[in-house]
Design a protein around this motif. Structure first.
Motif, PDB file in Angstrom:
ATOM      1  N   ILE A   1       0.831  -1.204   0.000  1.00 20.05           N
ATOM      2  CA  ILE A   1       0.000   0.000   0.000  1.00 20.05           C
ATOM      3  C   ILE A   1       0.869   1.258   0.000  1.00 20.05           C
ATOM      4  CG2 ILE A   1      -1.676   1.334   1.327  1.00 20.05           C
ATOM      5  CD1 ILE A   1      -2.836  -1.308   2.318  1.00 20.05           C
ATOM      6  N   GLY A   2       1.900   1.291   0.846  1.00 20.70           N
ATOM      7  CA  GLY A   2       2.749   2.476   0.934  1.00 20.70           C
ATOM      8  C   GLY A   2       3.413   2.814  -0.377  1.00 20.70           C
TER       9      GLY A   2
ATOM     10  N   ALA B   1      -5.918   9.150  -0.221  1.00 23.92           N
ATOM     11  CA  ALA B   1      -5.931   8.953   1.231  1.00 23.92           C
ATOM     12  C   ALA B   1      -6.905   7.848   1.635  1.00 23.92           C
ATOM     13  CB  ALA B   1      -6.288  10.259   1.926  1.00 23.92           C
TER      14      ALA B   1
ATOM     15  N   GLN C   1       0.910   9.412  -5.678  1.00 22.30           N
ATOM     16  CA  GLN C   1       1.231  10.813  -5.405  1.00 22.30           C
ATOM     17  C   GLN C   1       2.183  11.376  -6.460  1.00 22.30           C
ATOM     18  OE1 GLN C   1       2.559  10.471  -1.321  1.00 22.30           O
ATOM     19  NE2 GLN C   1       0.502  10.859  -0.513  1.00 22.30           N
TER      20      GLN C   1
ATOM     21  N   TYR D   1      -7.697   5.243  -0.195  1.00 25.16           N
ATOM     22  CA  TYR D   1      -7.031   3.976  -0.515  1.00 25.16           C
ATOM     23  C   TYR D   1      -6.015   3.631   0.564  1.00 25.16           C
ATOM     24  CZ  TYR D   1      -3.512   0.858  -2.394  1.00 25.16           C
ATOM     25  OH  TYR D   1      -2.594  -0.160  -2.535  1.00 25.16           O
ATOM     26  N   GLN D   2      -5.210   4.609   0.977  1.00 21.33           N
ATOM     27  CA  GLN D   2      -4.194   4.373   2.005  1.00 21.33           C
ATOM     28  C   GLN D   2      -4.826   3.898   3.312  1.00 21.33           C
ATOM     29  OE1 GLN D   2      -1.799   7.817   2.893  1.00 21.33           O
ATOM     30  NE2 GLN D   2      -0.083   6.564   3.600  1.00 21.33           N
TER      31      GLN D   2
ATOM     32  N   HIS E   1       2.356   1.886  -3.391  1.00 25.97           N
ATOM     33  CA  HIS E   1       1.321   2.340  -4.319  1.00 25.97           C
ATOM     34  C   HIS E   1       0.978   3.801  -4.059  1.00 25.97           C
ATOM     35  CE1 HIS E   1       0.238  -1.050  -6.775  1.00 25.97           C
ATOM     36  NE2 HIS E   1       0.045  -1.850  -5.739  1.00 25.97           N
ATOM     37  N   VAL E   2       0.860   4.176  -2.791  1.00 29.35           N
ATOM     38  CA  VAL E   2       0.544   5.569  -2.462  1.00 29.35           C
ATOM     39  C   VAL E   2       1.644   6.493  -2.978  1.00 29.35           C
ATOM     40  CG1 VAL E   2       0.302   7.216  -0.552  1.00 29.35           C
ATOM     41  CG2 VAL E   2      -0.922   5.028  -0.487  1.00 29.35           C
ATOM     42  N   ASN E   3       2.900   6.071  -2.838  1.00 30.27           N
ATOM     43  CA  ASN E   3       4.017   6.867  -3.343  1.00 30.27           C
ATOM     44  C   ASN E   3       3.880   7.104  -4.847  1.00 30.27           C
ATOM     45  OD1 ASN E   3       6.651   8.118  -3.424  1.00 30.27           O
ATOM     46  ND2 ASN E   3       7.465   6.157  -4.152  1.00 30.27           N
TER      47      ASN E   3
END
Length: 321
Positions: free
Chosen positions: A241-242, A272, A249, A274-275, A244-246
Motif C-alpha cells: 500500500i505504501g 488517502a 502521489q 485507498y491508504q 502504491h501511495v508513493n
C-alpha cells in the motif's frame, strides 16, 4: 493461440496439468481450478506439465511422499517404498534447461509439485512440514526470478493480483528480448514501466535506470542480461500500500497543475482513502488515468502501471487489508 490479446502480450504459463482438468491425478481424477480455466484462460497460453506422468507412473497410481534422508528429501511411493527421486530430478533438470515461460502455477500439497508446506516423513511420522516438491524445487532453484504460485495461494486476492501482474510484465519483456531490439527500444520499454517498477522496488527501479542510462555504450547481450535480472528482481517484490501511495502521489504531481483546486482535493482524498483501506486501488488509478487522458498527459497514459494486465480480470477491485 499466441501474440496479443486486447493490446497485451499473451504470457506463456506452465501449469500442473491436473489444474487444467486433465485426468492425471493419482486417483485418475483432476483438480480443475476455476480461476485458471475461467477468468485467466482467455489471456494466456498454457504449457501443461505433469511430471509424475512424464516419468511413466500412469494413472491411477500409488501415492507418493517425501522421506527424510541425509542427502535431502527423497520421493518415494507411499506403500511399496520405491524411490523415484533420481527419475524426477533428471526430468526436472531437463525441464529447467528448456523452460521458456513467463510463470508457473504448481499443484499445491504435491510431493512432486508443491512449492511450500510439503510434509517430510521419517517412518510414519511427519518430521518437517516445510518441504518442497522434488520437481518444483529444481525448477525454482534454476529459475529463482520466475513468477510462481500454487492454485491454493491464488485464492488470495493480493497474491492473485501480484502473480498476474508479474506474468504480464515478464511477457512484455520477453517479447522485447525476442525482437530485433535496439538501445532506444529498451529505453522506451523502461520508460513505460517506470511507475510500475517504482511501486514494487524503488531501489531496483533506480538500478534499472542506471542500466538503461548506459544502453548505447554496452554490448547488447550484457545489457539485456543485466536489465532482465534487475527487472525480474524488482517485480519479485510485492507492491504494498505504501509504495502504491508513493506512485499515486507521483502521478498526481504530474497532472496537478492542470487541475483546479476542487479536482486536486478530490484526487488527494481518494488516494488517502485507498491508504486508509477504504477503497480499492482501482479507484485512484481510474481517477488519475481519467485526468491524464483529459489533459493529454502522454507520459502517464503510456505507463504500464495503469494497465498492467487486461482490465477484464478486475484484479484491483479488492479493498486492501
Amino acid at each position: 493461440m499466441s501474440g496479443q490479446a486486447g493490446g497485451h502480450v499473451r504470457p506463456r504459463v506452465a501449469v500442473s496439468s491436473c489444474l487444467m482438468g486433465e485426468l492425471v491425478r493419482f486417483n485418475g481424477g483432476h483438480s480443475r481450478d476455476r480461476f485458471l480455466n475461467g477468468e485467466l484462460d482467455p489471456y494466456v497460453d498454457w504449457v501443461r506439465v505433469c511430471p509424475e506422468m512424464e516419468i511413466g507412473l500412469g494413472t491411477p497410481r500409488e501415492t507418493l511422499r517425501l522421506e527424510r534422508s541425509p542427502e535431502g528429501p527423497r520421493l518415494v511411493t507411499r506403500k511399496t517404498g520405491v524411490d523415484l527421486t533420481d527419475e524426477m530430478t533428471s526430468l526436472a533438470a531437463e525441464r529447467a534447461r528448456t523452460l521458456d515461460v513467463d510463470g508457473y502455477v504448481f499443484k499445491s500439497r504435491s510431493p512432486s509439485c508443491g512449492i511450500h508446506g510439503i510434509p517430510v516423513h521419517a517412518g510414519d511420522a511427519a518430521v518437517d512440514r516445510r518441504g518442497r516438491g522434488v520437481f518444483a524445487a529444481r525448477i525454482l532453484d534454476a529459475h529463482p526470478l520466475l513468477p510462481v504460485e500454487d492454485e491454493g495461494r491464488l485464492n488470495d486476492a493480493l497474491l492473485r493480483e501480484t502473480f498476474v501482474e508479474r506474468i504480464f510484465a515478464h511477457a512484455r519483456l520477453r517479447a522485447l528480448m525476442e525482437s530485433d531490439w535496439r538501445a532506444r527500444d529498451l529505453v522506451a520499454f523502461h520508460s513505460r514501466h517506470k511507475m510500475q517498477m517504482l511501486a514494487h522496488d524503488p531501489a531496483l527501479y533506480r538500478e534499472a535506470g542506471r542500466v538503461v542510462a548506459r544502453a548505447g555504450l554496452r554490448a547488447r547481450e550484457e545489457l539485456a542480461a543485466d536489465y532482465v535480472h534487475v527487472f525480474g528482481g524488482a517485480f519479485a517484490r510485492k507492491a504494498g500500500i505504501g509504495r502504491h501511495v508513493n506512485v499515486l502521489q507521483h502521478c498526481m504531481g504530474m497532472v496537478s497543475e492542470s487541475l483546479d483546486r476542487t479536482r486536486r482535493a478530490d484526487l488527494a482524498e481518494v488516494i488517502a482513502s485507498y491508504q486508509a483501506g477504504q477503497v480499492a486501488l482501482s479507484v485512484p488509478v481510474t481517477l488519475i488515468r481519467h485526468h491524464a487522458r483529459g489533459e493529454s498527459a502522454e507520459y502517464l497514459r503510456d505507463q504500464t502501471y495503469f494497465s498492467p494486465y487486461p482490465e477484464e480480470l478486475r484484479l484491483r477491485n479488492h479493498v486492501p487489508v
